[in-house]
Design a protein around this motif. Sequence first.
Motif, mmCIF file in Angstrom:
data_model
loop_
_atom_site.group_PDB
_atom_site.id
_atom_site.type_symbol
_atom_site.label_atom_id
_atom_site.label_comp_id
_atom_site.label_asym_id
_atom_site.label_seq_id
_atom_site.Cartn_x
_atom_site.Cartn_y
_atom_site.Cartn_z
ATOM 1 N N LEU A 191 0.824 -1.205 0.000
ATOM 2 C CA LEU A 191 0.000 0.000 0.000
ATOM 3 C C LEU A 191 0.859 1.257 0.000
ATOM 4 C CD1 LEU A 191 -2.927 -0.897 2.430
ATOM 5 C CD2 LEU A 191 -3.089 -0.376 0.003
ATOM 6 N N ARG A 192 1.923 1.249 0.802
ATOM 7 C CA ARG A 192 2.790 2.434 0.833
ATOM 8 C C ARG A 192 3.445 2.653 -0.526
ATOM 9 N NH1 ARG A 192 3.577 1.140 6.455
ATOM 10 N NH2 ARG A 192 5.071 -0.508 5.908
ATOM 11 N N ARG A 193 3.916 1.573 -1.164
ATOM 12 C CA ARG A 193 4.491 1.729 -2.500
ATOM 13 C C ARG A 193 3.449 2.251 -3.489
ATOM 14 N NH1 ARG A 193 6.635 -3.406 -1.403
ATOM 15 N NH2 ARG A 193 5.196 -4.350 -2.928
ATOM 16 N N TRP A 194 2.258 1.774 -3.321
ATOM 17 C CA TRP A 194 1.148 2.188 -4.188
ATOM 18 C C TRP A 194 0.907 3.696 -4.091
ATOM 19 C CZ3 TRP A 194 -2.131 0.409 -7.786
ATOM 20 C CH2 TRP A 194 -3.356 1.046 -7.942
ATOM 21 N N TYR A 195 0.728 4.176 -2.877
ATOM 22 C CA TYR A 195 0.463 5.598 -2.686
ATOM 23 C C TYR A 195 1.673 6.448 -3.056
ATOM 24 C CZ TYR A 195 -3.838 4.267 -0.261
ATOM 25 O OH TYR A 195 -5.061 3.759 0.050
ATOM 26 N N ASP A 196 2.869 5.983 -2.747
ATOM 27 C CA ASP A 196 4.072 6.739 -3.119
ATOM 28 C C ASP A 196 4.196 6.849 -4.638
ATOM 29 O OD1 ASP A 196 4.629 6.993 -0.450
ATOM 30 O OD2 ASP A 196 6.123 5.373 -0.398
ATOM 31 N N SER A 197 3.860 5.786 -5.346
ATOM 32 C CA SER A 197 3.901 5.833 -6.809
ATOM 33 C C SER A 197 2.876 6.813 -7.349
ATOM 34 C CB SER A 197 3.646 4.434 -7.381
ATOM 35 O OG SER A 197 3.537 4.495 -8.797
ATOM 36 N N GLY A 198 1.671 6.798 -6.776
ATOM 37 C CA GLY A 198 0.658 7.755 -7.204
ATOM 38 C C GLY A 198 1.097 9.188 -6.976
ATOM 39 N N ALA A 199 1.767 9.448 -5.848
ATOM 40 C CA ALA A 199 2.255 10.799 -5.572
ATOM 41 C C ALA A 199 3.310 11.215 -6.584
ATOM 42 C CB ALA A 199 2.826 10.856 -4.150
ATOM 43 N N GLU A 200 4.194 10.277 -6.953
ATOM 44 C CA GLU A 200 5.232 10.617 -7.934
ATOM 45 C C GLU A 200 4.633 10.955 -9.292
ATOM 46 O OE1 GLU A 200 7.892 7.357 -8.067
ATOM 47 O OE2 GLU A 200 8.629 7.621 -6.011
ATOM 48 N N VAL A 201 3.649 10.168 -9.734
ATOM 49 C CA VAL A 201 3.023 10.435 -11.033
ATOM 50 C C VAL A 201 2.272 11.766 -11.004
ATOM 51 C CG1 VAL A 201 1.287 9.629 -12.682
ATOM 52 C CG2 VAL A 201 2.856 8.000 -11.627
ATOM 53 N N ALA A 202 1.484 12.004 -9.959
ATOM 54 C CA ALA A 202 0.727 13.253 -9.866
ATOM 55 C C ALA A 202 1.667 14.458 -9.799
ATOM 56 C CB ALA A 202 -0.191 13.223 -8.649
ATOM 57 N N SER A 203 2.802 14.302 -9.106
ATOM 58 C CA SER A 203 3.762 15.402 -9.031
ATOM 59 C C SER A 203 4.357 15.702 -10.401
ATOM 60 C CB SER A 203 4.871 15.038 -8.035
ATOM 61 O OG SER A 203 5.851 16.053 -7.981
ATOM 62 N N ALA A 204 4.667 14.649 -11.170
ATOM 63 C CA ALA A 204 5.199 14.858 -12.513
ATOM 64 C C ALA A 204 4.172 15.528 -13.410
ATOM 65 C CB ALA A 204 5.636 13.520 -13.110
ATOM 66 N N VAL A 265 -5.464 0.951 -31.539
ATOM 67 C CA VAL A 265 -5.794 1.660 -30.298
ATOM 68 C C VAL A 265 -5.741 0.675 -29.142
ATOM 69 C CG1 VAL A 265 -7.545 2.996 -29.097
ATOM 70 C CG2 VAL A 265 -7.270 3.245 -31.569
ATOM 71 N N ARG A 266 -4.832 0.925 -28.208
ATOM 72 C CA ARG A 266 -4.712 0.076 -27.027
ATOM 73 C C ARG A 266 -4.049 0.876 -25.915
ATOM 74 N NH1 ARG A 266 -1.317 -2.642 -30.743
ATOM 75 N NH2 ARG A 266 0.860 -1.968 -30.576
ATOM 76 N N PRO A 267 -4.289 0.511 -24.659
ATOM 77 C CA PRO A 267 -3.675 1.236 -23.547
ATOM 78 C C PRO A 267 -2.189 0.927 -23.455
ATOM 79 C CG PRO A 267 -4.901 -0.625 -22.720
ATOM 80 C CD PRO A 267 -5.200 -0.546 -24.194
ATOM 81 N N PRO A 268 -1.378 1.896 -23.069
ATOM 82 C CA PRO A 268 0.053 1.637 -22.902
ATOM 83 C C PRO A 268 0.325 0.831 -21.649
ATOM 84 C CG PRO A 268 -0.457 3.862 -22.219
ATOM 85 C CD PRO A 268 -1.729 3.292 -22.771
ATOM 86 N N ALA A 269 1.488 0.192 -21.617
ATOM 87 C CA ALA A 269 1.886 -0.561 -20.423
ATOM 88 C C ALA A 269 2.252 0.404 -19.306
ATOM 89 C CB ALA A 269 3.069 -1.463 -20.745
ATOM 90 N N ASP A 270 2.049 -0.047 -18.083
ATOM 91 C CA ASP A 270 2.387 0.750 -16.906
ATOM 92 C C ASP A 270 3.578 0.120 -16.203
ATOM 93 O OD1 ASP A 270 1.095 3.135 -16.490
ATOM 94 O OD2 ASP A 270 -0.721 2.197 -15.744
ATOM 95 N N SER A 271 4.709 0.046 -16.884
ATOM 96 C CA SER A 271 5.856 -0.687 -16.355
ATOM 97 C C SER A 271 6.484 -0.012 -15.150
ATOM 98 C CB SER A 271 6.916 -0.841 -17.452
ATOM 99 O OG SER A 271 7.358 0.439 -17.893
ATOM 100 N N GLN A 272 6.257 1.269 -14.942
ATOM 101 C CA GLN A 272 6.899 1.967 -13.830
ATOM 102 C C GLN A 272 6.099 1.874 -12.541
ATOM 103 O OE1 GLN A 272 8.063 5.949 -14.717
ATOM 104 N NE2 GLN A 272 9.260 5.392 -16.509
ATOM 105 N N LEU A 273 4.896 1.342 -12.590
ATOM 106 C CA LEU A 273 4.107 1.224 -11.372
ATOM 107 C C LEU A 273 4.553 0.001 -10.582
ATOM 108 C CD1 LEU A 273 0.542 2.098 -12.631
ATOM 109 C CD2 LEU A 273 2.144 3.550 -11.413
ATOM 110 N N PRO A 274 4.388 0.006 -9.266
ATOM 111 C CA PRO A 274 4.824 -1.136 -8.458
ATOM 112 C C PRO A 274 3.981 -2.357 -8.728
ATOM 113 C CG PRO A 274 3.574 0.406 -7.122
ATOM 114 C CD PRO A 274 3.788 1.066 -8.445
ATOM 115 N N ALA A 275 4.602 -3.515 -8.677
ATOM 116 C CA ALA A 275 3.867 -4.764 -8.848
ATOM 117 C C ALA A 275 3.020 -5.025 -7.609
ATOM 118 C CB ALA A 275 4.855 -5.913 -9.063
ATOM 119 N N PRO A 276 1.888 -5.715 -7.767
ATOM 120 C CA PRO A 276 1.026 -5.956 -6.613
ATOM 121 C C PRO A 276 1.702 -6.873 -5.602
ATOM 122 C CG PRO A 276 0.276 -7.224 -8.520
ATOM 123 C CD PRO A 276 1.354 -6.295 -8.996
#
Length: 348
Positions: A191-204, A265-276
């Motif tokens: 969960l912490r990795r999840w929220y930290d990743s979301g913060a990094e993306v939103a900040s960018a 038309v397809r969604p891009p991969a999210d390789s930079q997000l943390p694995a579950p």
Amino acid sequence: MRAGDLLRQLDRRLLPPLGRGLARLGHGPVRLRMLTGVALLSSAAVLVTAVWAAERRPVGDPTVGEVTRIGVVEGQSIPGYVASTRGELAELLAAPATGPAVRTYALVALAAYLGPDRLAPVLAGAEVTEVFARVPLPQIQTEIVRIPAARLPGDVTEGMLRVAEEKDREVADYRQRSAAVTGSGDRAAGLRRWYDSGAEVASAEATGYRSRCSCLYAAVVRADAATLDRIARRSEVRAVDPAPEVTRLDRAVFSPPLPDQHDVVRPPADSQLPAPATGGVPAQPVQPAQPPPLSATPSASVTAPPTDPASPPEPSAAPSTDPSPSSPAPDAEPSPVDVEESSPMAVP
């Protein structure tokens, strides 16, 4: 005139003379026949009035609930889409002129991400309604936003600043949630990795919009066929999809292709997000559930279901290329729209 008003007028005009006539008749069979006739006449008058009122009842808009979709869908061939838009534009140009040039709504898809200062020459000659923006981070499904824009580049830059402010609030919310996670197990760490990743993306994203990044990739415009053809021939434009069937923007959904998609038309991969991690931690971030409200000023509009901060975030919905319809005033300049929170919208 309403049915009740008509009946009251009939009462005022018919009942007094009928009452006087009945008083003169006294009692007997003549009076009984007269009363029967009056009752039948009154029933007929009420029936005729009810039918008349029903026929005059206003009819609702039969098009309520109908939505016109313009653009691409997941799995569609992008070269095929571009070719079809050229054919539609050619048909529009070939249509015989029967009067003044008719202005048509159209979706303009750009060949590359552009900054707000470069939009005006590309869309010159057309009335711009709104633009589509996305911070193109590598291998990240960043949010698609729609910015009402009647003036270029002023409305666009103001809208981008509003989005940046909203992203700043998302960063704070993500960090607050990350700090609130307790425990030392795999689930808590996930969960912490999840929220930290979301913060990094939103900040960018906030940094990009605040710097007026090259994030704009499509626009909804209105112009005559000749102007749309000139726009389609400009090197910055990938396709112009005319939509003469659209008469109200609040009944239309526009889904432009992204410049970095070239085949399907397809969604891009999210390789930079943390694995579950174990315990069901989702593999994509979610947006804050209850952001502070913004004032009604021109800005971006995005929508999505809220999340429950008291429980782990649910996985994002299946990728879709159809952004939720906004509600601008029909056939008018876009009105100010508040920034709304959403989960990251999937991109083509």
